[in-house]
Structures are given as C-alpha cells and as structure tokens.
Scaffold this motif. Structure first.
Motif, PDB file in Angstrom:
ATOM      1  N   ASN A 153       0.825  -1.213   0.000  1.00 47.43           N
ATOM      2  CA  ASN A 153       0.000   0.000   0.000  1.00 47.43           C
ATOM      3  C   ASN A 153       0.860   1.264   0.000  1.00 47.43           C
ATOM      4  N   PRO A 154       1.538   1.554  -1.108  1.00 45.14           N
ATOM      5  CA  PRO A 154       2.375   2.752  -1.149  1.00 45.14           C
ATOM      6  C   PRO A 154       1.548   4.014  -1.388  1.00 45.14           C
ATOM      7  N   CYS A 155       1.968   5.111  -0.782  1.00 46.07           N
ATOM      8  CA  CYS A 155       1.366   6.396  -1.126  1.00 46.07           C
ATOM      9  C   CYS A 155       2.128   7.047  -2.282  1.00 46.07           C
ATOM     10  N   ILE A 156       3.387   6.654  -2.453  1.00 42.94           N
ATOM     11  CA  ILE A 156       4.204   7.069  -3.597  1.00 42.94           C
ATOM     12  C   ILE A 156       4.643   5.790  -4.292  1.00 42.94           C
ATOM     13  N   GLU A 157       4.123   5.534  -5.458  1.00 45.22           N
ATOM     14  CA  GLU A 157       4.332   4.248  -6.103  1.00 45.22           C
ATOM     15  C   GLU A 157       5.629   4.215  -6.903  1.00 45.22           C
ATOM     16  N   TYR A 158       6.321   3.097  -6.803  1.00 44.70           N
ATOM     17  CA  TYR A 158       7.506   2.816  -7.601  1.00 44.70           C
ATOM     18  C   TYR A 158       7.269   1.493  -8.316  1.00 44.70           C
ATOM     19  N   ALA A 159       7.353   1.530  -9.643  1.00 42.60           N
ATOM     20  CA  ALA A 159       7.042   0.330 -10.425  1.00 42.60           C
ATOM     21  C   ALA A 159       7.957  -0.825 -10.070  1.00 42.60           C
ATOM     22  N   GLU A 160       9.236  -0.528  -9.786  1.00 44.04           N
ATOM     23  CA  GLU A 160      10.167  -1.605  -9.471  1.00 44.04           C
ATOM     24  C   GLU A 160       9.854  -2.241  -8.115  1.00 44.04           C
ATOM     25  N   ILE A 256      -3.133  11.352   3.566  1.00 45.55           N
ATOM     26  CA  ILE A 256      -4.368  11.194   2.799  1.00 45.55           C
ATOM     27  C   ILE A 256      -4.568   9.733   2.411  1.00 45.55           C
ATOM     28  N   HIS A 257      -3.488   9.089   1.992  1.00 47.34           N
ATOM     29  CA  HIS A 257      -3.585   7.678   1.622  1.00 47.34           C
ATOM     30  C   HIS A 257      -3.970   6.820   2.828  1.00 47.34           C
ATOM     31  N   ARG A 258      -3.453   7.174   3.997  1.00 48.66           N
ATOM     32  CA  ARG A 258      -3.830   6.441   5.206  1.00 48.66           C
ATOM     33  C   ARG A 258      -5.319   6.568   5.507  1.00 48.66           C
ATOM     34  N   GLY A 259      -5.896   7.729   5.212  1.00 50.25           N
ATOM     35  CA  GLY A 259      -7.327   7.881   5.408  1.00 50.25           C
ATOM     36  C   GLY A 259      -8.117   6.905   4.568  1.00 50.25           C
ATOM     37  N   ILE A 260      -7.688   6.731   3.320  1.00 47.35           N
ATOM     38  CA  ILE A 260      -8.348   5.768   2.432  1.00 47.35           C
ATOM     39  C   ILE A 260      -8.177   4.345   2.959  1.00 47.35           C
ATOM     40  N   TYR A 261      -6.985   4.049   3.472  1.00 48.31           N
ATOM     41  CA  TYR A 261      -6.720   2.731   4.049  1.00 48.31           C
ATOM     42  C   TYR A 261      -7.662   2.471   5.230  1.00 48.31           C
ATOM     43  N   LEU A 292      -1.912   8.349  12.475  1.00 50.30           N
ATOM     44  CA  LEU A 292      -2.351   9.649  11.972  1.00 50.30           C
ATOM     45  C   LEU A 292      -2.878   9.474  10.558  1.00 50.30           C
ATOM     46  N   ALA A 293      -3.915  10.227  10.211  1.00 54.93           N
ATOM     47  CA  ALA A 293      -4.479  10.173   8.866  1.00 54.93           C
ATOM     48  C   ALA A 293      -5.102  11.524   8.572  1.00 54.93           C
ATOM     49  N   LYS A 294      -5.467  11.705   7.298  1.00 50.56           N
ATOM     50  CA  LYS A 294      -6.016  12.999   6.890  1.00 50.56           C
ATOM     51  C   LYS A 294      -7.052  12.778   5.809  1.00 50.56           C
ATOM     52  N   TRP A 295      -8.104  13.586   5.867  1.00 51.69           N
ATOM     53  CA  TRP A 295      -9.104  13.601   4.800  1.00 51.69           C
ATOM     54  C   TRP A 295      -9.177  15.017   4.224  1.00 51.69           C
TER      55      TRP A 295
END
Length: 296
Positions: A153-160, A256-261, A292-295
């Motif tokens: 579950n990355p918030c900044i995705e790396y294809a590798e 923000i990604h944690r909020g979705i999680y 911590l999370a954010k919406w």
C-alpha cells in the motif's frame, strides 16, 4: 490427540513462529537504520501484551499476543498479532459465515476454533510503502479452511517495488501450481478494491479465503508459503526507500492515503468485522488503523 487436534496445534505453532520471525526482522530494520531520515533517533521496539477473548457467557475463550511498535526510526506504527481462539459463533456471525461459505456444519453447530497471525505496518518515510499480511486457519465441526495473503500500500508508487513484491509472491506460489499466483492475485485485486472510492487500496498482492480442498497438508503448505513470502517481498523495499529524503507534500500524500486505508478497514474488511462480532480484543482487532491520517 486426534488428527485434527494435532493439525490445529501444528498450525497454531507455525503462526506463532512466523510472528516471532517477523518481530525480530522488524526490530532488526530499526537497528540497522543508520543513515537518512530519523536515523539519529532511538531504535523502536515492540511493546507486547496478551490479548483475551471472552465467550458468550464470559468464559475464557483463548487469546494471543499483540505486539505494537510506535515511533521508531523506520516504523511509525506497526502491529503484529497472533492468536488462537475458540468458542461459539453468535447467531449473526454464524448466519453470515454459513451464507457466504456454504460449507457443511456451520448452520447447525456454532462451535469454532481459529488461529492466525496478522500484521499492518505504517511507515515513517512516505517513500516506504505500508503493508498488510495475514494467514489463518478456521475450524468448525463440519469443515476447516485456510485464508490469508499480503498486499502493498504505497502512497508514492515505484514500479520496481511493485514488480519485486509480486515476483517474490509468484516464486513462492508457483510450486503449488502455475495457476495459483494468477488466481490469488486476481482475488486480491477484487478483495482490496474500495467501491465508494472506485479505486484499489494499493498495488495489490495475493489473497485467498475458504481454502479447503480436502487435503489439509497441501492447503497448510500453501498457507505457509504465503507467510514465507512476506519478509523477502517486503524487507528489501524498506531497505531501499528508508534513506530517501521527503517533502511536506510527500507526508501530506501519505496521510491522505492512510485515510483511504482506514476507510477500507472499517467498512469492508472481513477480518475486522469478524473480530469485533466474535468478542475478540477490540484494540487487537483495530490495530491495523494508522496513528495519523487525513481527509481532504
């Protein structure tokens, strides 16, 4: 000890051993982090507490260990739980499981036994992906089955990073048949989808539930390999990304990604619902939620 009792004991012991290895590996990552963000802070350590399940009449119905690390160099919050519980399903859980699984015995006999290990890791550096993994065995008088998986579950995705995570899982599943990895990957893509967001929770992984082919030994072997794939799939990503500098915008994206999680885990996750409905320790069940999370 009967055959199934011996198999229950074997599964529970393996889940505990997997928990111990993961806890040791994660504390090792804390100790080895000597460069990059947060490297000058104290290494994190797990706080371990016992969990208890109470049955419908308040009786002791098993429990386990809840291991949580907060505010480490690498992990902002990570929980690794293991438990073995038993008792009777309440009518709501019994009806839901009977309807979904269609397996014999559940509708007629509410007794159950369950054991498993579950973890969720939320990382300090936004470049390091969050991750989830669990494996479990469930028994009722009429049937037994296995479940589990892991997803990134990355918030900044790396294809590798995504490619590595999936390649390790495929390598561990291929000995069980060429069709297992594609099937479990597709299942994860479906299961970890968030309908109200019309998006996936992360970049996927593998997932299975209700695994009961009739060959306990083969199904347990597959379950073990799902667990064995976790550390080699995840640890190299942590080692690669934990040294990277990050910006306030990166941290904002992480929150923000944690909020979705959190939305997914509270609204859709079967394990969360089952744990709360069957009287397990709510702190252990909700361990997966981020600190911590954010919406927006």
């Amino acid at each position: 000890m009967s055959g199934m009792e011996a198999e229950k004991a074997e599964a529970a012991a393996w889940f505990r051993a997997l928990r111990d290895r993961i806890v040791a590996a994660f504390e090792g990552l804390e100790d080895s982090h000597d460069a990059g963000p947060f490297a000058d802070e104290p290494a994190g350590r797990f706080e371990v507490s016992r969990t208890h399940r109470r049955g419908e009449a308040g009786e002791d119905a098993g429990g386990g260990l809840m291991s949580v690390m907060r505010g480490g160099r690498v992990f902002e919050k990570v929980g690794v739980n293991v438990s073995t519980v038993h008792g009777t399903l309440n009518p709501r859980a019994q009806a839901a499981m009977a309807a979904r699984r269609g397996l014999p015995g559940i509708a007629d006999d509410p007794r159950f036994w369950a054991s498993g290990v579950s973890l969720v890791a939320h990382m300090r550096n936004p470049h390091v992906p969050a991750v989830h993994m669990n494996t479990r065995m469930f028994w009722t008088p009429g049937a037994w089955w296995f479940g589990g998986g892991s997803d990134l579950n990355p918030c900044i995705e790396y294809a590798e990073d995504t490619a590595h995570f999936h390649a390790v899982q495929k390598a561990h599943l291929d000995p069980h048949g060429a069709g297992e990895y594609p099937r479990l990957k597709a299942w994860a893509d479906e299961y970890f989808f968030i309908p109200h967001r019309n998006r996936a929770r992360g970049v996927g992984g593998i997932f299975m539930d209700d695994r009961c082919t009739g060959d306990w030994r083969a199904d347990f072997a597959l379950t073990r390999d799902i667990g064995e794939a976790f550390l080699p799939a995840f640890v190299p990503l942590v080692e690669r990304r934990r040294v990277q500098p990050f910006t306030d915008a990166d941290r904002d994206a992480q929150l923000i990604h944690r909020g979705i999680y959190a939305e997914y885990n509270l609204v859709y996750d079967r394990g969360t619902k089952f744990g709360l409905e069957t009287g397990h320790d709510p702190d252990a069940v909700l361990m997966s939620l981020p600190p911590l999370a954010k919406w927006v």
